[in-house]
Scaffold this motif. Sequence first.
Motif, PDB file in Angstrom:
ATOM      1  N   GLY A 104      26.608  36.735  39.775  1.00 36.69           N
ATOM      2  CA  GLY A 104      25.570  37.720  39.496  1.00 36.69           C
ATOM      3  C   GLY A 104      24.316  37.535  40.341  1.00 36.69           C
ATOM      4  O   GLY A 104      23.450  38.407  40.376  1.00 36.69           O
ATOM      5  N   PHE A 105      24.248  36.414  41.000  1.00 32.67           N
ATOM      6  CA  PHE A 105      23.069  36.069  41.815  1.00 32.67           C
ATOM      7  C   PHE A 105      22.997  36.915  43.091  1.00 32.67           C
ATOM      8  O   PHE A 105      24.002  37.108  43.765  1.00 32.67           O
ATOM      9  CB  PHE A 105      23.174  34.582  42.171  1.00 32.67           C
ATOM     10  N   THR A 106      21.822  37.462  43.393  1.00 36.71           N
ATOM     11  CA  THR A 106      21.625  38.171  44.662  1.00 36.71           C
ATOM     12  C   THR A 106      20.293  37.744  45.283  1.00 36.71           C
ATOM     13  O   THR A 106      19.386  37.292  44.573  1.00 36.71           O
ATOM     14  CB  THR A 106      21.590  39.704  44.485  1.00 36.71           C
ATOM     15  N   PHE A 107      20.186  37.934  46.584  1.00 37.45           N
ATOM     16  CA  PHE A 107      18.939  37.607  47.275  1.00 37.45           C
ATOM     17  C   PHE A 107      17.809  38.526  46.813  1.00 37.45           C
ATOM     18  O   PHE A 107      16.647  38.153  46.832  1.00 37.45           O
ATOM     19  CB  PHE A 107      19.128  37.699  48.794  1.00 37.45           C
TER      20      PHE A 107
ATOM     21  N   LYS B 135      24.682  34.508  50.736  1.00 39.65           N
ATOM     22  CA  LYS B 135      24.580  33.727  49.505  1.00 39.65           C
ATOM     23  C   LYS B 135      25.654  32.645  49.467  1.00 39.65           C
ATOM     24  O   LYS B 135      25.458  31.592  48.883  1.00 39.65           O
ATOM     25  CB  LYS B 135      24.582  34.631  48.266  1.00 39.65           C
ATOM     26  N   HIS B 136      26.748  32.891  50.141  1.00 37.08           N
ATOM     27  CA  HIS B 136      27.774  31.868  50.238  1.00 37.08           C
ATOM     28  C   HIS B 136      27.260  30.630  50.980  1.00 37.08           C
ATOM     29  O   HIS B 136      27.471  29.494  50.559  1.00 37.08           O
ATOM     30  CB  HIS B 136      29.023  32.430  50.928  1.00 37.08           C
ATOM     31  N   ASN B 137      26.547  30.861  52.066  1.00 37.19           N
ATOM     32  CA  ASN B 137      25.980  29.730  52.801  1.00 37.19           C
ATOM     33  C   ASN B 137      24.907  28.989  51.997  1.00 37.19           C
ATOM     34  O   ASN B 137      24.769  27.775  52.117  1.00 37.19           O
ATOM     35  CB  ASN B 137      25.411  30.197  54.141  1.00 37.19           C
ATOM     36  N   LEU B 138      24.192  29.726  51.188  1.00 34.89           N
ATOM     37  CA  LEU B 138      23.221  29.066  50.308  1.00 34.89           C
ATOM     38  C   LEU B 138      23.946  28.137  49.332  1.00 34.89           C
ATOM     39  O   LEU B 138      23.512  27.006  49.096  1.00 34.89           O
ATOM     40  CB  LEU B 138      22.393  30.115  49.548  1.00 34.89           C
ATOM     41  N   LEU B 139      25.066  28.596  48.791  1.00 30.14           N
ATOM     42  CA  LEU B 139      25.843  27.738  47.887  1.00 30.14           C
ATOM     43  C   LEU B 139      26.352  26.505  48.621  1.00 30.14           C
ATOM     44  O   LEU B 139      26.285  25.386  48.096  1.00 30.14           O
ATOM     45  CB  LEU B 139      27.027  28.521  47.293  1.00 30.14           C
ATOM     46  N   LEU B 140      26.837  26.693  49.841  1.00 33.77           N
ATOM     47  CA  LEU B 140      27.288  25.560  50.643  1.00 33.77           C
ATOM     48  C   LEU B 140      26.131  24.581  50.872  1.00 33.77           C
ATOM     49  O   LEU B 140      26.312  23.365  50.839  1.00 33.77           O
ATOM     50  CB  LEU B 140      27.825  26.047  52.001  1.00 33.77           C
TER      51      LEU B 140
END
Lengths: 223, 223
Positions: free
Chosen positions: A45-48, A69-74
């Motif tokens: 559900g998280f968005t920038f 957002k995938h790279n933020l998780l990484l």
Amino acid sequence: MDSLLSNLKITVPEKLYVKDPESSDLGKRIVQHSILLIDEIGFDGFTFKKLGTKIGSNESSVYRYFESKHNLLLYLSSWYWAWIEYQLVFETHSLNPNEKLEKAIEIVTRTIKEDSKFSHVNEVILNKIMIKENSKSFLTNQVDQENKDGYFIIYKRIVHRLRDMIKAINPKYIYPSSLASTILEGSLHQHFLKAHFTTITDCNDKLTPTDFIKNLVLNTLKA
Amino acid sequence: MDSLLSNLKITVPEKLYVKDPESSDLGKRIVQHSILLIDEIGFDGFTFKKLGTKIGSNESSVYRYFESKHNLLLYLSSWYWAWIEYQLVFETHSLNPNEKLEKAIEIVTRTIKEDSKFSHVNEVILNKIMIKENSKSFLTNQVDQENKDGYFIIYKRIVHRLRDMIKAINPKYIYPSSLASTILEGSLHQHFLKAHFTTITDCNDKLTPTDFIKNLVLNTLKA
DNA sequence: TCTATTATAATAGTATTACTTTTATATTTG
DNA sequence: CAAATATAAAAGTAATACTATTATAATAGA
């Protein structure tokens, strides 16, 4: 310990960010509040955009730090494991093989209960996020490319450290890497079950995932 | 065995679908090709629109069978575990406790190599999907509600069956549920590592996840 | 101090997603 | 043969996950 860590900068692979979030106030607020927001509403559900609103900034500004957002998780995942690795190295430094593995298991499987406050990162909540979201960082169709690009290097290094500790105790055991990777994933999974599926785990606040994994590993290596 | 299974209808919780996909040709094609398409492009890239195109049908028709792509994943997951459960029950039926647990571990951890062809479901590919996508079915913010609604009942029942087998062998072992859940998740994880992270597993085509888990469990219970 | 650079914010726009709704057309059943 | 049901087609919606452009603010160097 705390003061030692406070002087260390956690280093993650550079490719994970567009601009180093540690290099500015906005960057730090992005990391800090992304942790809180992902915990609140889940990674899916998280968005920038929501993050931008939360930190009084703009979606487009977040993209100057992270490609997606995938790279933020990484990034968060790497940060977490790098932080764990520091503890692993320092806290097991002078121990003998048996004490060392036992301490190592404690470090990688324990519930984080105190935010060390040396940074913008709340480790207690980051730990919660890892329990729920960490696998999403590698269960993708891009995993092989990202692995080649070194995105998971810190996580793998921890597995290798555990593997070496296992080998030091029982050089004849033929599954040291699998056991090491099971310690990490198995622990996160038991933490998840403890929170959401209590009927299929024995873990609770008294009998912890750490207790279970310790018992599992030490008995396996004894046998 | 095969003929036995061919007469059985795999039963999954009714709430998982809007209309039973087994009840029509279109429904079966939806299930059949969703498995192939998810394998091809990953669950994250999968959409009902793409599926519609693939089966020469319409997005809106898919929605008459499944409320969302998440529910379709839950359906596939339940189908898979129900299929595993049948094998578990039949194949371990008349064995003594030790043989029984060993056989059970084989069944739940083995790589599926043959599509049994008794249905529209390709079990070989479904097994591949489970390795990569199964955790996404419960790592969500809705997990507690969906758990209450019985969406994970089959999976949990398998864990309970394994737990009981573990208890039968060693009633004093205090982590039978955690060990049982670790057998399932740990196995899927080792299969994933074998395919994408070979440096942090010992599993390969000769030394399988089954071998590792068997060794882990049997040694643990012996100790 | 002026200027150039850089960082951030605001706005708008795009293709796609994950649906919902409506209507039309087949197909099946009673 | 009519009625009910299933499927398909089309259009629409709010949100997502971005990209691009422009404006403004902060900072740093000459």
